[in-house]
Write a protein that holds these residues in place. Structure first.
Motif, PDB file in Angstrom:
ATOM      1  N   ILE A  14       0.847  -1.200   0.000  1.00  0.00           N
ATOM      2  CA  ILE A  14       0.000   0.000   0.000  1.00  0.00           C
ATOM      3  C   ILE A  14       0.882   1.250   0.000  1.00  0.00           C
ATOM      4  CG2 ILE A  14      -1.676   1.353   1.338  1.00  0.00           C
ATOM      5  CD1 ILE A  14      -2.894  -1.237   2.334  1.00  0.00           C
ATOM      6  N   VAL A  15       1.914   1.235   0.867  1.00  0.00           N
ATOM      7  CA  VAL A  15       2.793   2.421   0.974  1.00  0.00           C
ATOM      8  C   VAL A  15       3.482   2.696  -0.362  1.00  0.00           C
ATOM      9  CG1 VAL A  15       4.892   3.307   2.089  1.00  0.00           C
ATOM     10  CG2 VAL A  15       3.155   2.176   3.455  1.00  0.00           C
ATOM     11  N   VAL A  16       4.002   1.637  -1.008  1.00  0.00           N
ATOM     12  CA  VAL A  16       4.718   1.824  -2.289  1.00  0.00           C
ATOM     13  C   VAL A  16       3.781   2.400  -3.343  1.00  0.00           C
ATOM     14  CG1 VAL A  16       5.904   0.629  -4.165  1.00  0.00           C
ATOM     15  CG2 VAL A  16       6.394   0.001  -1.815  1.00  0.00           C
ATOM     16  N   LEU A  17       2.602   1.794  -3.485  1.00  0.00           N
ATOM     17  CA  LEU A  17       1.673   2.278  -4.522  1.00  0.00           C
ATOM     18  C   LEU A  17       1.130   3.665  -4.177  1.00  0.00           C
ATOM     19  CD1 LEU A  17      -0.234  -0.972  -5.480  1.00  0.00           C
ATOM     20  CD2 LEU A  17       1.329   0.318  -6.891  1.00  0.00           C
ATOM     21  N   PHE A  18       0.977   3.922  -2.876  1.00  0.00           N
ATOM     22  CA  PHE A  18       0.471   5.236  -2.460  1.00  0.00           C
ATOM     23  C   PHE A  18       1.480   6.329  -2.814  1.00  0.00           C
ATOM     24  CE2 PHE A  18      -0.173   8.740   0.441  1.00  0.00           C
ATOM     25  CZ  PHE A  18      -1.542   8.881   0.445  1.00  0.00           C
ATOM     26  N   ILE A  19       2.753   6.081  -2.489  1.00  0.00           N
ATOM     27  CA  ILE A  19       3.766   7.118  -2.746  1.00  0.00           C
ATOM     28  C   ILE A  19       3.987   7.293  -4.245  1.00  0.00           C
ATOM     29  CG2 ILE A  19       6.207   7.728  -2.464  1.00  0.00           C
ATOM     30  CD1 ILE A  19       6.103   6.493   0.309  1.00  0.00           C
ATOM     31  N   SER A  20       4.094   6.165  -4.959  1.00  0.00           N
ATOM     32  CA  SER A  20       4.433   6.296  -6.381  1.00  0.00           C
ATOM     33  C   SER A  20       3.207   6.600  -7.254  1.00  0.00           C
ATOM     34  CB  SER A  20       5.145   5.032  -6.872  1.00  0.00           C
ATOM     35  OG  SER A  20       4.344   3.912  -6.644  1.00  0.00           O
ATOM     36  N   ILE A 278      -5.267   2.665  -5.671  1.00  0.00           N
ATOM     37  CA  ILE A 278      -4.888   2.384  -4.278  1.00  0.00           C
ATOM     38  C   ILE A 278      -4.768   3.688  -3.493  1.00  0.00           C
ATOM     39  CG2 ILE A 278      -3.002   1.472  -2.799  1.00  0.00           C
ATOM     40  CD1 ILE A 278      -4.669  -0.731  -4.106  1.00  0.00           C
ATOM     41  N   LYS A 279      -4.186   4.714  -4.122  1.00  0.00           N
ATOM     42  CA  LYS A 279      -3.995   6.002  -3.433  1.00  0.00           C
ATOM     43  C   LYS A 279      -5.342   6.634  -3.082  1.00  0.00           C
ATOM     44  CE  LYS A 279      -1.178  10.128  -3.610  1.00  0.00           C
ATOM     45  NZ  LYS A 279      -0.044  10.791  -4.223  1.00  0.00           N
TER      46      LYS A 279
END
Lengths: 374, 67
Positions: A14-20, A278-279
Protein backbone atom coordinates in the motif's frame (compact mmCIF):
# COMPACT_ATOMS: atom_id res chain seq x y z
CA UNK A 1 -17.40 -6.85 13.84
CA UNK A 2 -13.85 -8.19 14.18
CA UNK A 3 -10.92 -5.78 14.00
CA UNK A 4 -9.33 -5.47 10.57
CA UNK A 5 -5.62 -6.25 10.38
CA UNK A 6 -3.30 -5.78 7.43
CA UNK A 7 -0.03 -7.77 7.51
CA UNK A 8 3.33 -6.06 6.97
CA UNK A 9 3.73 -7.27 3.35
CA UNK A 10 0.40 -5.81 2.34
CA UNK A 11 1.10 -2.57 4.24
CA UNK A 12 4.39 -2.15 2.34
CA UNK A 13 2.53 -2.68 -0.95
CA UNK A 14 0.00 0.00 0.00
CA UNK A 15 2.79 2.42 0.97
CA UNK A 16 4.72 1.82 -2.29
CA UNK A 17 1.67 2.28 -4.52
CA UNK A 18 0.47 5.24 -2.46
CA UNK A 19 3.77 7.12 -2.75
CA UNK A 20 4.43 6.30 -6.38
CA UNK A 21 0.74 6.69 -7.42
CA UNK A 22 0.52 10.19 -8.90
CA UNK A 23 4.24 10.46 -9.71
CA UNK A 24 3.98 7.54 -12.13
CA UNK A 25 2.16 9.71 -14.67
CA UNK A 26 2.46 13.27 -13.36
CA UNK A 27 6.22 12.93 -12.93
CA UNK A 28 7.84 15.00 -10.21
CA UNK A 29 8.93 18.60 -9.89
CA UNK A 30 11.59 19.11 -12.59
CA UNK A 31 12.67 22.74 -12.53
CA UNK A 32 16.26 21.61 -11.97
CA UNK A 33 16.46 19.95 -15.40
CA UNK A 34 18.90 17.07 -15.43
CA UNK A 35 19.51 17.47 -11.69
CA UNK A 36 15.99 16.31 -10.83
CA UNK A 37 17.17 12.81 -9.91
CA UNK A 38 19.54 14.36 -7.33
CA UNK A 39 16.54 16.25 -5.94
CA UNK A 40 14.69 12.92 -5.65
CA UNK A 41 17.59 11.39 -3.73
CA UNK A 42 17.72 14.35 -1.34
CA UNK A 43 13.93 14.20 -0.90
CA UNK A 44 14.18 10.52 0.10
CA UNK A 45 16.93 11.38 2.60
CA UNK A 46 14.69 14.10 4.07
CA UNK A 47 11.68 11.78 4.16
CA UNK A 48 13.46 9.03 6.13
CA UNK A 49 13.65 10.90 9.51
CA UNK A 50 10.03 12.02 9.11
CA UNK A 51 8.93 8.48 8.42
CA UNK A 52 10.84 7.36 11.54
CA UNK A 53 8.79 9.87 13.56
CA UNK A 54 5.59 8.40 12.09
CA UNK A 55 6.82 4.90 13.00
CA UNK A 56 7.63 6.06 16.53
CA UNK A 57 4.02 7.22 16.90
CA UNK A 58 2.93 3.63 16.25
CA UNK A 59 5.23 2.45 19.05
CA UNK A 60 3.86 5.10 21.43
CA UNK A 61 0.24 4.35 20.50
CA UNK A 62 0.06 0.68 19.44
CA UNK A 63 -3.17 -0.22 17.67
CA UNK A 64 -4.30 3.41 17.45
CA UNK A 65 -4.69 5.52 14.34
CA UNK A 66 -3.93 9.21 13.79
CA UNK A 67 -7.33 10.38 15.02
CA UNK A 68 -7.13 8.35 18.24
CA UNK A 69 -3.64 9.75 18.82
CA UNK A 70 -4.73 13.37 18.26
CA UNK A 71 -7.76 12.99 20.55
CA UNK A 72 -5.80 11.23 23.31
CA UNK A 73 -2.88 13.72 23.23
CA UNK A 74 -4.59 17.05 22.55
CA UNK A 75 -7.90 16.34 24.26
CA UNK A 76 -11.42 15.90 23.02
CA UNK A 77 -11.97 19.41 21.60
CA UNK A 78 -8.57 20.43 20.16
CA UNK A 79 -7.86 16.85 19.09
CA UNK A 80 -11.13 16.74 17.17
CA UNK A 81 -10.37 20.09 15.55
CA UNK A 82 -7.03 18.77 14.32
CA UNK A 83 -8.77 15.58 13.20
CA UNK A 84 -11.13 17.71 11.09
CA UNK A 85 -8.09 19.27 9.42
CA UNK A 86 -6.78 15.80 8.56
CA UNK A 87 -10.19 14.74 7.27
CA UNK A 88 -10.09 17.74 4.94
CA UNK A 89 -6.50 16.94 3.89
CA UNK A 90 -7.31 13.30 3.10
CA UNK A 91 -10.49 14.27 1.21
CA UNK A 92 -8.65 17.00 -0.70
CA UNK A 93 -5.73 14.71 -1.56
CA UNK A 94 -8.13 12.00 -2.78
CA UNK A 95 -9.90 14.59 -4.93
CA UNK A 96 -6.56 15.80 -6.32
CA UNK A 97 -5.59 12.24 -7.24
CA UNK A 98 -8.92 11.64 -8.98
CA UNK A 99 -8.58 15.01 -10.72
CA UNK A 100 -5.09 14.03 -11.98
CA UNK A 101 -6.64 10.93 -13.48
CA UNK A 102 -9.53 12.93 -14.96
CA UNK A 103 -7.17 15.43 -16.57
CA UNK A 104 -4.99 12.58 -17.81
CA UNK A 105 -7.98 10.88 -19.45
CA UNK A 106 -9.25 14.12 -20.94
CA UNK A 107 -5.87 15.19 -22.29
CA UNK A 108 -4.40 12.00 -23.70
CA UNK A 109 -6.79 9.06 -23.72
CA UNK A 110 -10.52 9.90 -23.77
CA UNK A 111 -10.45 13.41 -25.19
CA UNK A 112 -14.17 13.70 -25.98
CA UNK A 113 -15.44 12.07 -22.78
CA UNK A 114 -16.47 14.41 -19.92
CA UNK A 115 -13.87 14.40 -17.16
CA UNK A 116 -16.42 13.34 -14.56
CA UNK A 117 -17.06 9.96 -16.25
CA UNK A 118 -13.65 8.27 -15.70
CA UNK A 119 -13.35 9.89 -12.25
CA UNK A 120 -16.78 8.56 -11.26
CA UNK A 121 -15.89 5.04 -12.43
CA UNK A 122 -12.66 4.99 -10.40
CA UNK A 123 -14.43 6.71 -7.50
CA UNK A 124 -17.17 4.05 -7.38
CA UNK A 125 -14.52 1.33 -7.47
CA UNK A 126 -12.77 3.01 -4.53
CA UNK A 127 -16.09 3.22 -2.61
CA UNK A 128 -16.66 -0.48 -3.24
CA UNK A 129 -13.20 -1.54 -2.09
CA UNK A 130 -13.21 0.70 1.01
CA UNK A 131 -16.66 -0.61 1.93
CA UNK A 132 -15.21 -4.12 1.67
CA UNK A 133 -12.54 -3.12 4.20
CA UNK A 134 -8.88 -2.14 4.46
CA UNK A 135 -7.91 -5.83 4.24
CA UNK A 136 -9.26 -5.90 0.69
CA UNK A 137 -7.21 -2.79 -0.18
CA UNK A 138 -4.15 -4.57 1.29
CA UNK A 139 -4.69 -7.73 -0.73
CA UNK A 140 -5.38 -5.74 -3.90
CA UNK A 141 -2.26 -3.65 -3.33
CA UNK A 142 -0.07 -6.73 -2.91
CA UNK A 143 -1.21 -8.19 -6.23
CA UNK A 144 -1.23 -4.85 -8.08
CA UNK A 145 2.26 -3.94 -6.85
CA UNK A 146 3.69 -7.13 -8.31
CA UNK A 147 1.91 -6.48 -11.59
CA UNK A 148 2.95 -2.81 -11.68
CA UNK A 149 6.56 -3.64 -10.84
CA UNK A 150 6.78 -6.16 -13.69
CA UNK A 151 5.30 -3.63 -16.16
CA UNK A 152 7.60 -0.82 -14.94
CA UNK A 153 10.74 -2.98 -15.24
CA UNK A 154 9.62 -4.26 -18.67
CA UNK A 155 9.06 -0.70 -19.95
CA UNK A 156 12.35 0.41 -18.43
CA UNK A 157 14.17 -2.29 -20.39
CA UNK A 158 12.34 -1.44 -23.62
CA UNK A 159 13.26 2.23 -23.18
CA UNK A 160 17.02 1.55 -23.03
CA UNK A 161 17.55 1.87 -26.84
CA UNK A 162 15.95 5.34 -26.68
CA UNK A 163 18.26 6.60 -23.91
CA UNK A 164 20.35 9.59 -24.96
CA UNK A 165 23.02 9.95 -22.32
CA UNK A 166 24.06 13.44 -23.42
CA UNK A 167 20.87 14.72 -21.72
CA UNK A 168 22.68 14.19 -18.42
CA UNK A 169 25.36 16.72 -19.33
CA UNK A 170 26.29 19.35 -18.22
CA UNK A 171 25.63 18.13 -14.72
CA UNK A 172 23.83 20.59 -12.41
CA UNK A 173 23.62 23.18 -15.15
CA UNK A 174 20.80 25.03 -13.35
CA UNK A 175 22.67 25.17 -10.03
CA UNK A 176 21.89 23.87 -6.56
CA UNK A 177 19.12 26.43 -5.90
CA UNK A 178 16.63 24.79 -8.22
CA UNK A 179 17.73 21.33 -7.04
CA UNK A 180 16.80 22.34 -3.48
CA UNK A 181 13.50 23.79 -4.72
CA UNK A 182 12.78 20.47 -6.43
CA UNK A 183 13.81 18.63 -3.27
CA UNK A 184 11.21 20.58 -1.28
CA UNK A 185 8.61 19.85 -3.97
CA UNK A 186 9.40 16.12 -4.13
CA UNK A 187 9.53 15.84 -0.33
CA UNK A 188 5.94 17.05 0.08
CA UNK A 189 4.71 15.45 -3.15
CA UNK A 190 4.87 12.47 -3.01
CA UNK A 191 7.09 11.22 -0.15
CA UNK A 192 5.65 12.96 2.92
CA UNK A 193 2.09 12.33 1.71
CA UNK A 194 2.45 8.99 3.47
CA UNK A 195 1.26 10.85 6.59
CA UNK A 196 -2.18 9.74 5.35
CA UNK A 197 -1.20 6.16 6.20
CA UNK A 198 -1.21 7.17 9.88
CA UNK A 199 -4.99 7.23 9.54
CA UNK A 200 -4.84 3.48 8.84
CA UNK A 201 -2.37 2.64 11.65
CA UNK A 202 -5.26 1.13 13.60
CA UNK A 203 -5.34 -1.71 11.07
CA UNK A 204 -1.67 -2.55 11.58
CA UNK A 205 -0.78 -5.23 14.13
CA UNK A 206 -0.14 -3.60 17.55
CA UNK A 207 3.26 -5.24 17.72
CA UNK A 208 3.99 -4.95 14.00
CA UNK A 209 7.04 -3.05 12.89
CA UNK A 210 5.75 0.24 11.45
CA UNK A 211 9.37 1.26 10.95
CA UNK A 212 9.99 -1.65 8.59
CA UNK A 213 6.78 -0.97 6.68
CA UNK A 214 7.28 2.78 6.30
CA UNK A 215 11.04 2.79 5.65
CA UNK A 216 10.81 -0.22 3.30
CA UNK A 217 7.85 1.26 1.43
CA UNK A 218 9.42 4.71 1.12
CA UNK A 219 12.73 3.33 -0.17
CA UNK A 220 11.09 1.00 -2.72
CA UNK A 221 8.80 3.81 -3.92
CA UNK A 222 11.80 6.16 -4.04
CA UNK A 223 13.70 3.66 -6.17
CA UNK A 224 10.75 3.37 -8.58
CA UNK A 225 10.39 7.16 -8.80
CA UNK A 226 14.13 7.68 -9.43
CA UNK A 227 14.06 4.95 -12.12
CA UNK A 228 11.13 6.68 -13.82
CA UNK A 229 12.64 10.16 -13.47
CA UNK A 230 15.91 8.96 -15.01
CA UNK A 231 14.07 7.19 -17.83
CA UNK A 232 12.00 10.26 -18.66
CA UNK A 233 15.09 12.45 -18.50
CA UNK A 234 17.19 10.21 -20.73
CA UNK A 235 14.44 9.67 -23.28
CA UNK A 236 12.98 13.19 -23.45
CA UNK A 237 15.70 15.51 -22.22
CA UNK A 238 15.31 18.20 -19.53
CA UNK A 239 13.70 20.86 -21.76
CA UNK A 240 10.89 18.66 -23.10
CA UNK A 241 10.47 17.01 -19.69
CA UNK A 242 9.67 20.28 -17.93
CA UNK A 243 7.17 21.32 -20.62
CA UNK A 244 4.98 18.20 -20.45
CA UNK A 245 2.00 17.55 -18.19
CA UNK A 246 2.36 13.74 -18.33
CA UNK A 247 6.02 13.04 -19.20
CA UNK A 248 5.91 9.30 -18.47
CA UNK A 249 3.14 8.77 -21.00
CA UNK A 250 5.11 10.60 -23.71
CA UNK A 251 8.36 8.82 -22.81
CA UNK A 252 6.67 5.41 -23.12
CA UNK A 253 5.09 6.43 -26.44
CA UNK A 254 8.63 6.83 -27.88
CA UNK A 255 9.35 3.10 -27.46
CA UNK A 256 9.81 1.42 -30.82
CA UNK A 257 11.31 -2.05 -31.03
CA UNK A 258 11.91 -2.93 -34.70
CA UNK A 259 8.71 -1.15 -35.84
CA UNK A 260 6.84 -4.05 -34.23
CA UNK A 261 6.47 -3.18 -30.57
CA UNK A 262 5.21 0.40 -30.71
CA UNK A 263 2.52 2.63 -29.14
CA UNK A 264 2.42 0.68 -25.91
CA UNK A 265 1.65 3.78 -23.80
CA UNK A 266 -2.05 2.85 -23.68
CA UNK A 267 -1.17 -0.50 -22.11
CA UNK A 268 1.36 1.13 -19.79
CA UNK A 269 -1.33 3.53 -18.56
CA UNK A 270 -2.88 0.63 -16.66
CA UNK A 271 -0.05 0.94 -14.12
CA UNK A 272 -1.01 4.56 -13.50
CA UNK A 273 -4.62 3.55 -12.95
CA UNK A 274 -3.78 0.75 -10.51
CA UNK A 275 -1.50 2.99 -8.43
CA UNK A 276 -3.95 5.88 -8.25
CA UNK A 277 -6.78 3.47 -7.41
CA UNK A 278 -4.89 2.38 -4.28
CA UNK A 279 -4.00 6.00 -3.43
CA UNK A 280 -7.56 7.28 -3.81
CA UNK A 281 -8.91 4.26 -1.87
CA UNK A 282 -6.57 4.90 1.06
CA UNK A 283 -7.52 8.59 1.08
CA UNK A 284 -11.20 7.63 1.13
CA UNK A 285 -10.64 5.09 3.92
CA UNK A 286 -8.77 7.66 6.04
CA UNK A 287 -11.44 10.32 5.41
CA UNK A 288 -14.28 7.97 6.37
CA UNK A 289 -12.35 6.66 9.38
CA UNK A 290 -11.77 10.25 10.52
CA UNK A 291 -15.46 11.14 10.25
CA UNK A 292 -16.38 8.01 12.21
CA UNK A 293 -13.86 8.89 14.97
CA UNK A 294 -14.82 12.56 15.22
CA UNK A 295 -18.55 11.84 15.38
CA UNK A 296 -18.13 8.60 17.40
CA UNK A 297 -19.87 6.44 14.80
CA UNK A 298 -20.18 2.66 15.08
CA UNK A 299 -18.46 2.03 11.77
CA UNK A 300 -16.61 4.04 9.14
CA UNK A 301 -18.62 2.13 6.51
CA UNK A 302 -21.67 4.27 7.33
CA UNK A 303 -20.16 7.28 5.56
CA UNK A 304 -17.99 5.67 2.84
CA UNK A 305 -20.53 6.09 0.03
CA UNK A 306 -21.29 9.74 0.76
CA UNK A 307 -17.66 10.72 1.37
CA UNK A 308 -16.64 8.91 -1.82
CA UNK A 309 -19.28 10.75 -3.87
CA UNK A 310 -18.28 14.10 -2.33
CA UNK A 311 -14.63 13.30 -3.20
CA UNK A 312 -15.57 12.62 -6.84
CA UNK A 313 -17.64 15.82 -7.13
CA UNK A 314 -14.89 17.85 -5.46
CA UNK A 315 -12.38 16.53 -7.99
CA UNK A 316 -14.61 17.85 -10.78
CA UNK A 317 -14.55 21.51 -9.76
CA UNK A 318 -11.36 21.74 -7.70
CA UNK A 319 -9.26 23.11 -10.57
CA UNK A 320 -10.35 25.38 -13.40
CA UNK A 321 -7.97 23.70 -15.87
CA UNK A 322 -4.88 21.50 -16.19
CA UNK A 323 -2.52 24.50 -15.87
CA UNK A 324 -3.97 25.37 -12.47
CA UNK A 325 -3.57 21.71 -11.43
CA UNK A 326 0.10 21.68 -12.48
CA UNK A 327 0.83 25.01 -10.80
CA UNK A 328 -0.87 23.90 -7.56
CA UNK A 329 0.92 20.53 -7.51
CA UNK A 330 4.42 21.93 -8.02
CA UNK A 331 4.33 25.41 -6.42
CA UNK A 332 1.53 25.76 -3.89
CA UNK A 333 1.22 22.22 -2.56
CA UNK A 334 4.70 22.17 -0.95
CA UNK A 335 3.68 24.99 1.40
CA UNK A 336 0.06 23.94 1.87
CA UNK A 337 0.91 20.34 2.80
CA UNK A 338 3.75 21.14 5.21
CA UNK A 339 1.60 21.62 8.37
CA UNK A 340 -0.19 18.30 7.75
CA UNK A 341 2.97 16.38 6.89
CA UNK A 342 5.54 17.87 9.25
CA UNK A 343 4.37 20.43 11.84
CA UNK A 344 1.35 18.66 13.35
CA UNK A 345 2.93 15.14 13.39
CA UNK A 346 6.15 16.50 14.96
CA UNK A 347 4.12 18.42 17.56
CA UNK A 348 2.09 15.27 18.22
CA UNK A 349 5.26 13.19 18.59
CA UNK A 350 6.98 15.67 20.95
CA UNK A 351 3.86 16.00 23.13
CA UNK A 352 3.37 12.24 23.19
CA UNK A 353 7.01 11.65 24.19
CA UNK A 354 6.69 14.25 26.95
CA UNK A 355 3.46 12.75 28.26
CA UNK A 356 4.88 9.20 28.14
CA UNK A 357 8.01 10.21 30.06
CA UNK A 358 6.02 12.15 32.64
CA UNK A 359 3.69 9.16 33.04
CA UNK A 360 6.70 6.82 33.33
CA UNK A 361 8.33 9.15 35.88
CA UNK A 362 5.14 9.36 37.95
CA UNK A 363 4.76 5.56 37.91
CA UNK A 364 8.42 5.25 38.95
CA UNK A 365 7.95 7.69 41.86
CA UNK A 366 4.74 5.88 42.92
CA UNK A 367 6.62 2.57 42.96
CA UNK A 368 9.40 4.26 44.99
CA UNK A 369 6.82 5.54 47.55
CA UNK A 370 5.33 2.04 47.83
CA UNK A 371 8.77 0.53 48.43
CA UNK A 372 9.82 3.10 51.11
CA UNK A 373 7.57 1.86 54.00
CA UNK A 374 9.02 -1.61 53.62
CA UNK B 1 -29.42 14.79 -16.44
CA UNK B 2 -31.07 16.38 -13.39
CA UNK B 3 -33.83 13.76 -13.50
CA UNK B 4 -31.24 10.96 -13.51
CA UNK B 5 -29.47 12.53 -10.53
CA UNK B 6 -32.73 12.73 -8.57
CA UNK B 7 -33.70 9.14 -9.40
CA UNK B 8 -30.23 7.83 -8.48
CA UNK B 9 -30.26 9.77 -5.21
CA UNK B 10 -33.68 8.35 -4.28
CA UNK B 11 -32.12 4.87 -4.57
CA UNK B 12 -29.06 6.03 -2.62
CA UNK B 13 -31.33 7.38 0.14
CA UNK B 14 -33.07 4.02 0.45
CA UNK B 15 -29.79 2.11 0.44
CA UNK B 16 -27.60 4.29 2.63
CA UNK B 17 -29.22 6.58 5.27
CA UNK B 18 -32.48 4.65 5.51
CA UNK B 19 -30.56 1.38 5.75
CA UNK B 20 -28.70 2.75 8.77
CA UNK B 21 -31.96 3.85 10.39
CA UNK B 22 -33.36 0.34 9.96
CA UNK B 23 -30.25 -1.03 11.69
CA UNK B 24 -30.98 1.41 14.56
CA UNK B 25 -27.66 3.20 14.15
CA UNK B 26 -29.11 6.62 14.97
CA UNK B 27 -25.89 8.62 15.19
CA UNK B 28 -24.56 7.04 11.99
CA UNK B 29 -27.88 7.83 10.32
CA UNK B 30 -27.72 11.52 11.29
CA UNK B 31 -24.14 12.00 10.07
CA UNK B 32 -24.82 10.02 6.90
CA UNK B 33 -27.96 12.10 6.21
CA UNK B 34 -26.02 15.36 6.58
CA UNK B 35 -23.35 14.08 4.17
CA UNK B 36 -26.11 12.82 1.85
CA UNK B 37 -27.55 16.34 1.66
CA UNK B 38 -24.11 17.82 0.84
CA UNK B 39 -23.47 15.11 -1.73
CA UNK B 40 -26.90 15.58 -3.34
CA UNK B 41 -26.49 19.38 -3.44
CA UNK B 42 -23.14 19.03 -5.20
CA UNK B 43 -24.49 16.46 -7.68
CA UNK B 44 -27.53 18.66 -8.39
CA UNK B 45 -25.38 21.76 -8.89
CA UNK B 46 -23.05 19.86 -11.24
CA UNK B 47 -26.02 18.50 -13.21
CA UNK B 48 -27.43 22.03 -13.53
CA UNK B 49 -24.00 23.30 -14.66
CA UNK B 50 -23.99 25.83 -11.83
CA UNK B 51 -20.64 27.25 -10.88
CA UNK B 52 -19.47 25.81 -7.58
CA UNK B 53 -16.75 27.83 -5.81
CA UNK B 54 -13.49 25.87 -5.73
CA UNK B 55 -11.37 25.90 -2.55
CA UNK B 56 -8.17 26.15 -4.63
CA UNK B 57 -8.07 29.99 -5.06
CA UNK B 58 -8.55 30.36 -1.30
CA UNK B 59 -5.66 27.98 -0.55
CA UNK B 60 -3.46 29.68 -3.18
CA UNK B 61 -4.25 33.07 -1.61
CA UNK B 62 -3.30 31.85 1.89
CA UNK B 63 -0.08 30.29 0.66
CA UNK B 64 0.91 33.44 -1.28
CA UNK B 65 0.32 35.55 1.84
CA UNK B 66 2.71 33.24 3.72
CA UNK B 67 5.41 33.53 1.05
Amino acid sequence: MSKEIIPAGQSISIVVLFISGSSLFMGTSSQSGNGSWIAQLLAILLAVPLVLIYARLHVLFPGKDLYDMLISVFGSVFGRMLSCLYIWYALHLGALVLCNFGEFSKTVALTSTPMLAPMLVIGLLCIWVVNAGIEVIGRSAKFLLLFSFIVIVFIQLLSVPKFEYHHMKPMLETGWGLVFADTAGSFTFPFAEIVIFLGAFGAMPAKGSARRVLIGGTLIAGLIIIMITLRNLLVLGPDILSSLYFPSYVAVSRINIGDFLTRIEGSAAIVFVTALFIKASLCLYVTSNGVSKVFKLKSYRSVVLQMGLIMVYLSDFIYADIMEMQSFAYHIYKVYALPFQVFIPVLLWLTAELLTRRKGGRQGSLQGQKQQPE
Amino acid sequence: MVIYVIIIYVFVAVLDPYGLLKKRMKRDFLVCSALYLISFSLAFALAMHWEIPSPTPLIVDWVKRLY
